[in-house]
Design a protein around this motif. Structure first.
Motif, PDB file in Angstrom:
ATOM      1  N   HIS A 139     -39.866 -15.028  20.291  1.00  0.00           N
ATOM      2  CA  HIS A 139     -39.418 -13.904  21.111  1.00  0.00           C
ATOM      3  C   HIS A 139     -39.323 -12.640  20.278  1.00  0.00           C
ATOM      4  O   HIS A 139     -38.871 -12.661  19.136  1.00  0.00           O
ATOM      5  CB  HIS A 139     -38.058 -14.215  21.747  1.00  0.00           C
ATOM      6  CG  HIS A 139     -38.131 -15.300  22.753  1.00  0.00           C
ATOM      7  ND1 HIS A 139     -37.028 -15.987  23.169  1.00  0.00           N
ATOM      8  CD2 HIS A 139     -39.177 -15.838  23.435  1.00  0.00           C
ATOM      9  CE1 HIS A 139     -37.383 -16.884  24.066  1.00  0.00           C
ATOM     10  NE2 HIS A 139     -38.689 -16.824  24.236  1.00  0.00           N
ATOM     11  N   THR A 159     -36.610 -15.324  28.886  1.00  0.00           N
ATOM     12  CA  THR A 159     -36.497 -15.553  27.438  1.00  0.00           C
ATOM     13  C   THR A 159     -35.108 -16.083  27.066  1.00  0.00           C
ATOM     14  O   THR A 159     -34.991 -16.968  26.222  1.00  0.00           O
ATOM     15  CB  THR A 159     -36.808 -14.284  26.615  1.00  0.00           C
ATOM     16  OG1 THR A 159     -35.954 -13.235  27.029  1.00  0.00           O
ATOM     17  CG2 THR A 159     -38.255 -13.882  26.750  1.00  0.00           C
ATOM     18  N   GLU A 160     -34.062 -15.549  27.693  1.00  0.00           N
ATOM     19  CA  GLU A 160     -32.710 -16.035  27.390  1.00  0.00           C
ATOM     20  C   GLU A 160     -32.485 -17.445  27.929  1.00  0.00           C
ATOM     21  O   GLU A 160     -31.855 -18.275  27.271  1.00  0.00           O
ATOM     22  CB  GLU A 160     -31.649 -15.075  27.936  1.00  0.00           C
ATOM     23  CG  GLU A 160     -31.556 -13.767  27.181  1.00  0.00           C
ATOM     24  CD  GLU A 160     -31.228 -13.941  25.701  1.00  0.00           C
ATOM     25  OE1 GLU A 160     -30.383 -14.788  25.339  1.00  0.00           O
ATOM     26  OE2 GLU A 160     -31.820 -13.222  24.891  1.00  0.00           O
ATOM     27  N   ALA A 205     -33.609 -20.723  18.454  1.00  0.00           N
ATOM     28  CA  ALA A 205     -34.552 -20.883  19.556  1.00  0.00           C
ATOM     29  C   ALA A 205     -35.397 -19.626  19.738  1.00  0.00           C
ATOM     30  O   ALA A 205     -36.608 -19.718  19.959  1.00  0.00           O
ATOM     31  CB  ALA A 205     -33.810 -21.235  20.842  1.00  0.00           C
ATOM     32  N   HIS A 206     -34.775 -18.454  19.641  1.00  0.00           N
ATOM     33  CA  HIS A 206     -35.553 -17.218  19.730  1.00  0.00           C
ATOM     34  C   HIS A 206     -36.600 -17.156  18.615  1.00  0.00           C
ATOM     35  O   HIS A 206     -37.745 -16.749  18.847  1.00  0.00           O
ATOM     36  CB  HIS A 206     -34.649 -15.982  19.647  1.00  0.00           C
ATOM     37  CG  HIS A 206     -33.914 -15.678  20.905  1.00  0.00           C
ATOM     38  ND1 HIS A 206     -34.536 -15.384  22.099  1.00  0.00           N
ATOM     39  CD2 HIS A 206     -32.583 -15.608  21.161  1.00  0.00           C
ATOM     40  CE1 HIS A 206     -33.635 -15.142  23.028  1.00  0.00           C
ATOM     41  NE2 HIS A 206     -32.437 -15.277  22.491  1.00  0.00           N
ATOM     42  N   ALA A 224     -34.388 -19.765  25.618  1.00  0.00           N
ATOM     43  CA  ALA A 224     -33.678 -19.905  24.331  1.00  0.00           C
ATOM     44  C   ALA A 224     -32.473 -20.828  24.479  1.00  0.00           C
ATOM     45  O   ALA A 224     -32.223 -21.665  23.611  1.00  0.00           O
ATOM     46  CB  ALA A 224     -33.249 -18.537  23.808  1.00  0.00           C
ATOM     47  N   GLU A 225     -31.752 -20.692  25.564  1.00  0.00           N
ATOM     48  CA  GLU A 225     -30.573 -21.556  25.759  1.00  0.00           C
ATOM     49  C   GLU A 225     -30.996 -23.001  26.011  1.00  0.00           C
ATOM     50  O   GLU A 225     -30.372 -23.936  25.495  1.00  0.00           O
ATOM     51  CB  GLU A 225     -29.703 -21.031  26.907  1.00  0.00           C
ATOM     52  CG  GLU A 225     -28.327 -21.629  26.948  1.00  0.00           C
ATOM     53  CD  GLU A 225     -27.473 -21.349  25.715  1.00  0.00           C
ATOM     54  OE1 GLU A 225     -26.522 -22.133  25.472  1.00  0.00           O
ATOM     55  OE2 GLU A 225     -27.726 -20.371  24.970  1.00  0.00           O
ATOM     56  N   HIS A 276     -29.069 -21.066  19.480  1.00  0.00           N
ATOM     57  CA  HIS A 276     -29.663 -20.128  20.444  1.00  0.00           C
ATOM     58  C   HIS A 276     -30.537 -19.107  19.704  1.00  0.00           C
ATOM     59  O   HIS A 276     -31.654 -18.816  20.128  1.00  0.00           O
ATOM     60  CB  HIS A 276     -28.561 -19.428  21.248  1.00  0.00           C
ATOM     61  CG  HIS A 276     -29.084 -18.469  22.263  1.00  0.00           C
ATOM     62  ND1 HIS A 276     -29.336 -18.833  23.571  1.00  0.00           N
ATOM     63  CD2 HIS A 276     -29.412 -17.155  22.175  1.00  0.00           C
ATOM     64  CE1 HIS A 276     -29.797 -17.786  24.232  1.00  0.00           C
ATOM     65  NE2 HIS A 276     -29.851 -16.752  23.401  1.00  0.00           N
ATOM     66  N   GLU A 277     -30.043 -18.600  18.588  1.00  0.00           N
ATOM     67  CA  GLU A 277     -30.843 -17.649  17.795  1.00  0.00           C
ATOM     68  C   GLU A 277     -32.030 -18.357  17.143  1.00  0.00           C
ATOM     69  O   GLU A 277     -33.125 -17.799  17.082  1.00  0.00           O
ATOM     70  CB  GLU A 277     -29.978 -16.945  16.757  1.00  0.00           C
ATOM     71  CG  GLU A 277     -28.864 -16.108  17.363  1.00  0.00           C
ATOM     72  CD  GLU A 277     -29.334 -15.088  18.383  1.00  0.00           C
ATOM     73  OE1 GLU A 277     -30.373 -14.419  18.146  1.00  0.00           O
ATOM     74  OE2 GLU A 277     -28.677 -14.949  19.433  1.00  0.00           O
TER      75      GLU A 277
END
Length: 154
Positions: free
Chosen positions: A90, A124-125, A84-85, A128-129, A81-82
């Motif tokens: 992001h 954004t979340e 992905a950011h 990212a997920e 997940h991080e």
């Protein structure tokens, strides 16, 4: 924001193919961001604290700290997940000046990301997920292909 298009473009831009290793993903992120990527588990931090993982961008590297968990898949999802950011860029260009006075020793982009964490339903979340899920599928696909190859061809 069309999340599916955003995620598909991000996966394509990594140029890793449909399946890849975790190490290949880390290398692709480091190459793309031109900085080292460090991932560390934080002893004493667990999901009951409400924090699964945090990304800190420093001038020469990115650090991802994640909570302790007995589940390897859960831990992988925290980290992906991080990732992905990072991949989606992001918080790269957001203005954080309004909170400089409150948290002066924490980098501006990090402060903004931490303070925005309460909104898990924002685009954004969700993106990212969704990207983390696609990355996990790519890693699982590679592991499955490797095990099937060995199983079939020895």
């Amino acid at each position: 924001m069309n999340i599916e298009q955003t995620v598909s473009a991000a996966v394509s831009n990594l140029q890793l193919g449909h399946t890849f290793t975790h190490d290949a993903l880390v290398q692709a992120i480091q190459t793309r961001r031109q900085r080292r990527l460090i991932v560390c588990e934080v002893p004493g931090l667990n999901t009951s604290d409400g924090i699964c993982a945090l990304w800190f961008a420093r001038p020469t590297d990115d650090i991802i700290l994640h909570a302790c968990t007995d589940s390897a898949l859960h831990r992988q999802q925290f980290v992906l997940h991080e990732f992905a950011h990072l991949i989606l860029g992001h918080c790269e260009s957001e203005d954080c000046d309004t909170i400089d006075v409150l948290l002066p020793d924490i980098p501006a982009r990090t402060r903004l990301r931490l303070l925005k964490r309460h909104d898990l339903d924002c685009d954004t979340e969700i993106a990212a997920e969704a990207l983390a899920d696609r990355l996990a599928a790519g890693i699982r696909g590679h592991a499955f292909a490797e095990s099937r190859y060995s199983e079939v061809f020895g």
